[in-house]
Design a protein around this motif. Structure first.
Motif, PDB file in Angstrom:
ATOM      1  N   VAL A   1       3.107 -43.459 -43.580  1.00 49.87           N
ATOM      2  CA  VAL A   1       2.509 -44.143 -43.487  1.00 49.87           C
ATOM      3  C   VAL A   1       4.105 -45.752 -43.140  1.00 49.87           C
ATOM      4  O   VAL A   1       3.525 -45.815 -42.441  1.00 49.87           O
ATOM      5  CB  VAL A   1       1.677 -44.757 -45.073  1.00 49.87           C
ATOM      6  N   ALA A   2       4.734 -44.932 -44.305  1.00 52.48           N
ATOM      7  CA  ALA A   2       6.155 -46.356 -43.501  1.00 52.48           C
ATOM      8  C   ALA A   2       6.922 -46.158 -42.968  1.00 52.48           C
ATOM      9  O   ALA A   2       8.017 -46.877 -42.947  1.00 52.48           O
ATOM     10  CB  ALA A   2       6.533 -46.907 -44.867  1.00 52.48           C
ATOM     11  N   SER A   3       6.752 -44.959 -42.382  1.00 54.62           N
ATOM     12  CA  SER A   3       7.996 -44.394 -42.199  1.00 54.62           C
ATOM     13  C   SER A   3       7.738 -44.264 -40.449  1.00 54.62           C
ATOM     14  O   SER A   3       8.798 -43.859 -39.535  1.00 54.62           O
ATOM     15  CB  SER A   3       8.665 -42.721 -42.380  1.00 54.62           C
ATOM     16  N   ILE A   4       6.857 -43.456 -39.877  1.00 55.53           N
ATOM     17  CA  ILE A   4       6.330 -43.100 -38.927  1.00 55.53           C
ATOM     18  C   ILE A   4       6.632 -44.344 -37.984  1.00 55.53           C
ATOM     19  O   ILE A   4       6.349 -45.391 -38.326  1.00 55.53           O
ATOM     20  CB  ILE A   4       4.629 -42.512 -38.531  1.00 55.53           C
ATOM     21  N   GLY A   5       7.531 -43.521 -36.841  1.00 57.65           N
ATOM     22  CA  GLY A   5       7.676 -45.007 -35.629  1.00 57.65           C
ATOM     23  C   GLY A   5       9.425 -45.977 -36.128  1.00 57.65           C
ATOM     24  O   GLY A   5       9.787 -46.736 -35.282  1.00 57.65           O
TER      25      GLY A   5
ATOM     26  N   GLY B   1       8.270 -41.593 -46.269  1.00 60.98           N
ATOM     27  CA  GLY B   1       9.234 -43.240 -46.771  1.00 60.98           C
ATOM     28  C   GLY B   1       8.853 -43.305 -47.523  1.00 60.98           C
ATOM     29  O   GLY B   1       7.249 -44.573 -47.859  1.00 60.98           O
ATOM     30  N   GLU B   2       9.480 -43.535 -48.877  1.00 60.99           N
ATOM     31  CA  GLU B   2       8.958 -44.007 -49.804  1.00 60.99           C
ATOM     32  C   GLU B   2       9.229 -44.946 -49.655  1.00 60.99           C
ATOM     33  O   GLU B   2      10.278 -46.418 -50.286  1.00 60.99           O
ATOM     34  CB  GLU B   2       9.166 -43.141 -50.934  1.00 60.99           C
ATOM     35  N   SER B   3       8.358 -46.012 -49.433  1.00 63.12           N
ATOM     36  CA  SER B   3       8.332 -47.464 -49.717  1.00 63.12           C
ATOM     37  C   SER B   3       8.848 -48.338 -50.521  1.00 63.12           C
ATOM     38  O   SER B   3       9.323 -49.370 -50.360  1.00 63.12           O
ATOM     39  CB  SER B   3       7.172 -48.518 -48.637  1.00 63.12           C
TER      40      SER B   3
END
Ligand SMILES: Cc1ncc(COP(=O)(O)O)c(C=O)c1O
Length: 219
Positions: free
Chosen positions: A181-185, A152-154
């Protein structure tokens, strides 16, 4: 002698209003999690603490959809997790291939350089993702020990497709390190089905017990 008096401002509690936070982070926690901070401390060798660690592992295995027994949380920030994974998987001078399509790839490459690794990059324009062919070409050319991809490239909002990457990595005994980090869930992530590296792969590459775990980063 200089005397610095205690600051008046610290006599009052800090002002922390409730805010709406819409970025990838920081984010507010549910009240259940916040209130858990009121609990008393346990020592790290208490049986109750070990039980909580086991329960957390079960929860993380569910979150990441993995049966990897070497699953655990690093108690630190996402950066701490990145550094921990990179430092423990690679030795000085070894090749670290990074897919760079935003700031998190750039950050991983920067960490690798400061650790004295041979950092190579697959640079793709921000807002897009590397193709399977670009990844195959990069791995064939550089034969890296580890490939880094940010799921997840925030900085741009790109969810990098992960299908097909682990198969290419396996052909070259390259480990796959995924930053979630920014994609899980928020978006689907099935670590075992995607072939994200696990204990078995580490054993094959003779990376011992102290060397790491599960290459997935989380908050
Ligand atoms: C994709 C990604 N990786 C890593 C990090 C670093 O996490 P931290 O800010 O907890 O150090 C962030 C933070 O926003 C992120 O979005």
């Amino acid at each position: 002698m200089t005397y610095v008096p205690p600051p008046e401002v610290l006599k009052n509690p800090p002002n922390i209003p409730q805010k709406m936070l819409f970025g990838p982070g920081p984010s507010n926690m549910s009240s259940e999690i916040r209130h858990s901070m009121d609990n008393p401390l346990l020592g790290h060798l208490h049986v109750e603490f070990c039980q909580i660690m086991d329960d957390c592992r079960a929860g993380i295995q569910y979150l990441f959809q993995t049966k990897n027994p070497l699953t655990f949380a690093v108690s630190g920030t996402g950066h701490a997790g990145m550094e921990c994974a990179i430092m423990n998987l690679l030795e000085f001078g070894e090749t670290f291939l990074v897919i760079q399509n935003g700031i998190w790839g750039a950050r991983a490459a920067g960490l690798g350089k400061r650790l004295g690794l041979n950092v190579q990059t697959i640079i793709v324009p921000e807002g897009s993702a590397a193709t399977v062919d670009q990844i195959r070409e990069g791995i064939n050319k550089h034969k890296p020990k580890v490939l880094f991809v940010c799921h997840g490239e925030s900085s741009t909002g790109v969810a990098h497709p992960l299908k097909g990457i682990s198969e290419i990595c396996r052909e070259h005994d390259t480990l796959l390190l995924v930053d979630t980090v920014a994609s899980i869930g928020a978006t689907k992530f099935d670590a075992d089905a995607l072939g994200i590296d696990s204990q078995k792969q580490l054993k094959k590459l003779k990376i011992g017990k102290l060397k790491l775990f599960h290459f997935i980063l989380m908050h």
